[in-house]
Design a protein around this motif. Structure first.
Motif, PDB file in Angstrom:
ATOM      1  N   PRO A  26      -7.329  -6.583   7.651  1.00 43.43           N
ATOM      2  CA  PRO A  26      -8.216  -5.611   6.992  1.00 43.43           C
ATOM      3  C   PRO A  26      -9.546  -6.251   6.611  1.00 43.43           C
ATOM      4  CG  PRO A  26      -6.009  -5.610   6.024  1.00 43.43           C
ATOM      5  CD  PRO A  26      -6.076  -6.795   6.916  1.00 43.43           C
ATOM      6  N   ILE A  27     -10.603  -5.480   6.703  1.00 45.64           N
ATOM      7  CA  ILE A  27     -11.915  -6.007   6.329  1.00 45.64           C
ATOM      8  C   ILE A  27     -12.011  -6.121   4.806  1.00 45.64           C
ATOM      9  CG2 ILE A  27     -13.010  -5.068   8.403  1.00 45.64           C
ATOM     10  CD1 ILE A  27     -14.091  -2.785   6.702  1.00 45.64           C
ATOM     11  N   VAL A  28     -12.917  -6.960   4.352  1.00 49.43           N
ATOM     12  CA  VAL A  28     -13.056  -7.241   2.918  1.00 49.43           C
ATOM     13  C   VAL A  28     -13.341  -5.969   2.133  1.00 49.43           C
ATOM     14  CG1 VAL A  28     -14.423  -8.458   1.187  1.00 49.43           C
ATOM     15  CG2 VAL A  28     -13.797  -9.614   3.318  1.00 49.43           C
ATOM     16  N   GLU A  29     -14.171  -5.089   2.698  1.00 49.64           N
ATOM     17  CA  GLU A  29     -14.521  -3.855   2.004  1.00 49.64           C
ATOM     18  C   GLU A  29     -13.283  -3.013   1.703  1.00 49.64           C
ATOM     19  OE1 GLU A  29     -16.072  -5.077   4.557  1.00 49.64           O
ATOM     20  OE2 GLU A  29     -18.152  -5.385   3.884  1.00 49.64           O
ATOM     21  N   ASP A  30     -12.358  -2.958   2.662  1.00 48.63           N
ATOM     22  CA  ASP A  30     -11.135  -2.187   2.437  1.00 48.63           C
ATOM     23  C   ASP A  30     -10.240  -2.860   1.403  1.00 48.63           C
ATOM     24  OD1 ASP A  30     -11.840  -0.180   4.188  1.00 48.63           O
ATOM     25  OD2 ASP A  30     -10.823  -1.088   5.911  1.00 48.63           O
ATOM     26  N   LEU A  31     -10.147  -4.167   1.435  1.00 48.51           N
ATOM     27  CA  LEU A  31      -9.371  -4.888   0.424  1.00 48.51           C
ATOM     28  C   LEU A  31      -9.901  -4.584  -0.967  1.00 48.51           C
ATOM     29  CD1 LEU A  31      -8.972  -8.381   2.156  1.00 48.51           C
ATOM     30  CD2 LEU A  31      -7.225  -6.606   1.917  1.00 48.51           C
ATOM     31  N   MET A  32     -11.217  -4.558  -1.089  1.00 46.04           N
ATOM     32  CA  MET A  32     -11.835  -4.286  -2.386  1.00 46.04           C
ATOM     33  C   MET A  32     -11.595  -2.850  -2.828  1.00 46.04           C
ATOM     34  SD  MET A  32     -15.411  -6.418  -1.963  1.00 46.04           S
ATOM     35  CE  MET A  32     -15.991  -5.938  -3.579  1.00 46.04           C
ATOM     36  N   ARG A  33     -11.586  -1.904  -1.878  1.00 52.87           N
ATOM     37  CA  ARG A  33     -11.320  -0.500  -2.220  1.00 52.87           C
ATOM     38  C   ARG A  33      -9.952  -0.369  -2.889  1.00 52.87           C
ATOM     39  NH1 ARG A  33     -14.675   3.028   1.110  1.00 52.87           N
ATOM     40  NH2 ARG A  33     -15.437   1.902   2.928  1.00 52.87           N
ATOM     41  N   LEU A  66       0.831  -1.211   0.000  1.00 57.64           N
ATOM     42  CA  LEU A  66       0.000   0.000   0.000  1.00 57.64           C
ATOM     43  C   LEU A  66       0.859   1.253   0.000  1.00 57.64           C
ATOM     44  CD1 LEU A  66      -2.996  -0.740   2.417  1.00 57.64           C
ATOM     45  CD2 LEU A  66      -2.804  -1.109  -0.060  1.00 57.64           C
ATOM     46  N   GLY A  67       1.872   1.286   0.858  1.00 56.67           N
ATOM     47  CA  GLY A  67       2.751   2.451   0.887  1.00 56.67           C
ATOM     48  C   GLY A  67       3.521   2.614  -0.411  1.00 56.67           C
ATOM     49  N   PHE A  68       3.985   1.499  -0.963  1.00 56.46           N
ATOM     50  CA  PHE A  68       4.740   1.542  -2.216  1.00 56.46           C
ATOM     51  C   PHE A  68       3.872   2.074  -3.363  1.00 56.46           C
ATOM     52  CE2 PHE A  68       5.416  -0.819  -6.217  1.00 56.46           C
ATOM     53  CZ  PHE A  68       6.626  -0.255  -6.601  1.00 56.46           C
ATOM     54  N   LEU A  69       2.641   1.573  -3.473  1.00 56.05           N
ATOM     55  CA  LEU A  69       1.766   1.974  -4.579  1.00 56.05           C
ATOM     56  C   LEU A  69       1.365   3.441  -4.465  1.00 56.05           C
ATOM     57  CD1 LEU A  69      -0.455  -1.238  -4.755  1.00 56.05           C
ATOM     58  CD2 LEU A  69       1.174  -0.467  -6.501  1.00 56.05           C
ATOM     59  N   ARG A  70       1.123   3.892  -3.251  1.00 58.45           N
ATOM     60  CA  ARG A  70       0.748   5.314  -3.076  1.00 58.45           C
ATOM     61  C   ARG A  70       1.925   6.220  -3.449  1.00 58.45           C
ATOM     62  NH1 ARG A  70       1.623   8.783   0.768  1.00 58.45           N
ATOM     63  NH2 ARG A  70       2.287   7.195   2.276  1.00 58.45           N
ATOM     64  N   PHE A 114      -8.986   0.538  -6.777  1.00 57.57           N
ATOM     65  CA  PHE A 114      -8.266   1.787  -7.020  1.00 57.57           C
ATOM     66  C   PHE A 114      -6.948   1.538  -7.751  1.00 57.57           C
ATOM     67  CE2 PHE A 114      -5.292   5.174  -5.806  1.00 57.57           C
ATOM     68  CZ  PHE A 114      -6.020   6.286  -6.235  1.00 57.57           C
ATOM     69  N   TYR A 115      -6.198   0.520  -7.326  1.00 55.23           N
ATOM     70  CA  TYR A 115      -4.887   0.254  -7.928  1.00 55.23           C
ATOM     71  C   TYR A 115      -4.958  -0.709  -9.124  1.00 55.23           C
ATOM     72  CZ  TYR A 115      -2.683   2.603  -3.954  1.00 55.23           C
ATOM     73  OH  TYR A 115      -2.283   3.534  -3.032  1.00 55.23           O
ATOM     74  N   ILE A 153      -6.851  -8.708  -5.250  1.00 56.86           N
ATOM     75  CA  ILE A 153      -6.606  -8.779  -3.811  1.00 56.86           C
ATOM     76  C   ILE A 153      -5.463  -9.755  -3.528  1.00 56.86           C
ATOM     77  CG2 ILE A 153      -7.593  -9.521  -1.605  1.00 56.86           C
ATOM     78  CD1 ILE A 153     -10.291  -8.463  -2.581  1.00 56.86           C
ATOM     79  N   ASP A 154      -5.450 -10.872  -4.246  1.00 57.22           N
ATOM     80  CA  ASP A 154      -4.389 -11.859  -4.058  1.00 57.22           C
ATOM     81  C   ASP A 154      -3.012 -11.252  -4.341  1.00 57.22           C
ATOM     82  OD1 ASP A 154      -3.490 -14.686  -3.637  1.00 57.22           O
ATOM     83  OD2 ASP A 154      -2.837 -14.437  -5.705  1.00 57.22           O
ATOM     84  N   THR A 155      -2.924 -10.436  -5.398  1.00 53.37           N
ATOM     85  CA  THR A 155      -1.655  -9.784  -5.724  1.00 53.37           C
ATOM     86  C   THR A 155      -1.243  -8.819  -4.628  1.00 53.37           C
ATOM     87  OG1 THR A 155      -1.984  -9.984  -8.113  1.00 53.37           O
ATOM     88  CG2 THR A 155      -0.500  -8.249  -7.365  1.00 53.37           C
ATOM     89  N   LEU A 156      -2.181  -8.035  -4.121  1.00 52.07           N
ATOM     90  CA  LEU A 156      -1.882  -7.079  -3.055  1.00 52.07           C
ATOM     91  C   LEU A 156      -1.390  -7.774  -1.791  1.00 52.07           C
ATOM     92  CD1 LEU A 156      -4.902  -4.610  -3.391  1.00 52.07           C
ATOM     93  CD2 LEU A 156      -2.503  -4.128  -3.942  1.00 52.07           C
ATOM     94  N   LEU A 157      -1.900  -8.962  -1.526  1.00 54.23           N
ATOM     95  CA  LEU A 157      -1.549  -9.679  -0.307  1.00 54.23           C
ATOM     96  C   LEU A 157      -0.264 -10.483  -0.438  1.00 54.23           C
ATOM     97  CD1 LEU A 157      -5.053 -11.048   0.754  1.00 54.23           C
ATOM     98  CD2 LEU A 157      -3.776  -9.230   1.883  1.00 54.23           C
TER      99      LEU A 157
END
Length: 270
Positions: free
Chosen positions: A48-55, A12-16, A59-60, A64-68
């Motif tokens: 993190p809750i599912v809703e935040d994972l989906m956000r 998350l920090g890297f992508l931002r 956005f990016y 979700i699997d890639t982000l995790l």
């Protein structure tokens, strides 16, 4: 802090930062508080809750699997763009992982050189970022910037006129099925290491590559796609051999005439 094999907070920090956007601005775009975003980026929020994972996924434009599970800062910009276009981390033709690569501080791809010393271990270390990070790197401004290139050593005489000891500069192929028949390629194999051959693509029909040498003394052979680890398409080659003068037919005749004159002059003296 992040749990083992969970790269979410770091990603998350890297992508931002990659987008050059502040926490406050991103929080507004995602309709969450800056405090919540900071907690997610620093790993204070462990589940993190599912809703935040989906956000973040929306956005990016990353799954979700890639982000995790993918350590995104280790990837080059080209690979990130491919993932955001919907590219699978398992390319067609093989259960291949994302290419391990090295990048410049401004996130541009290096051209790594697989030295003769490193060649023997490449088949085992090709997916290890630490192994790839130890390879010498080069910047070649003449190469297309939207593709990934690497240098491999050539051994033997099966691909003359590319001589033993030369280095071929090759382009990484993620989808092996699009490689045209008759294309010279460096193929990284499970059992035979690094192989440089002209490839006849028979993946769709037979699940194989026909490996052909330019030197007719070597017979073609079939290679199962299951034996392939990576495939790189030929671009150019480099050698440190000294240039040899080209002998034209006119130059050769001139030399013959000189020899004849010398022989005639010598015979007259005898």
């Amino acid at each position: 802090m992040r749990t083992q094999n969970n790269f979410f907070a770091n990603n998350l920090g890297f992508l931002r930062n990659r987008m050059k956007i502040s926490q406050q601005d991103l929080a507004c775009k995602l309709n969450i508080t800056r405090k919540k975003l900071s907690a997610l980026e620093t790993g204070q929020t462990r589940n993190p809750i599912v809703e935040d994972l989906m956000r973040f996924s929306d956005f990016y434009r990353l799954t979700i699997d890639t982000l995790l599970s993918v350590d995104l800062p280790r990837l080059g910009e080209l690979q990130l763009q491919e993932l955001q276009r919907g590219g699978d981390i398992y390319p067609r033709g093989t259960k291949l992982r994302i290419l391990a690569t090295t990048i410049t501080p401004d996130n541009k791809e290096h051209v790594e050189m697989v030295t003769l010393k490193a060649k023997a271990g490449y088949s085992a270390g090709y997916g290890d970022p630490d192994y790839i990070a130890q390879l010498p790197v080069f910047h070649m401004p003449q190469l297309p910037k939207d593709r990934k290139f690497r240098m491999f050593p050539v051994s033997g005489d099966s691909m003359l006129p590319v001589r033993n000891g030369s280095y071929v500069i090759v382009e990484y192929m993620q989808d092996w099925t699009v490689v045209k028949c008759g294309t010279p390629c460096v193929v990284i194999t499970k059992n035979d290491g690094i192989v440089f051959k002209v490839v006849e693509n028979k993946i769709e029909a037979e699940g194989t590559l026909l490996m052909i040498s330019l030197n007719p003394a070597y017979k073609p052979y079939e290679l199962s796609v299951n034996e392939v680890l990576e495939l790189w398409k030929y671009h150019s080659y480099w050698t440190d051999e000294e240039l040899e003068p080209v002998t034209t037919s006119g130059h050769l005749l001139q030399k013959i005439e000189e020899v004849h004159r010398e022989l005639k002059a010598l015979s007259q003296k005898l």
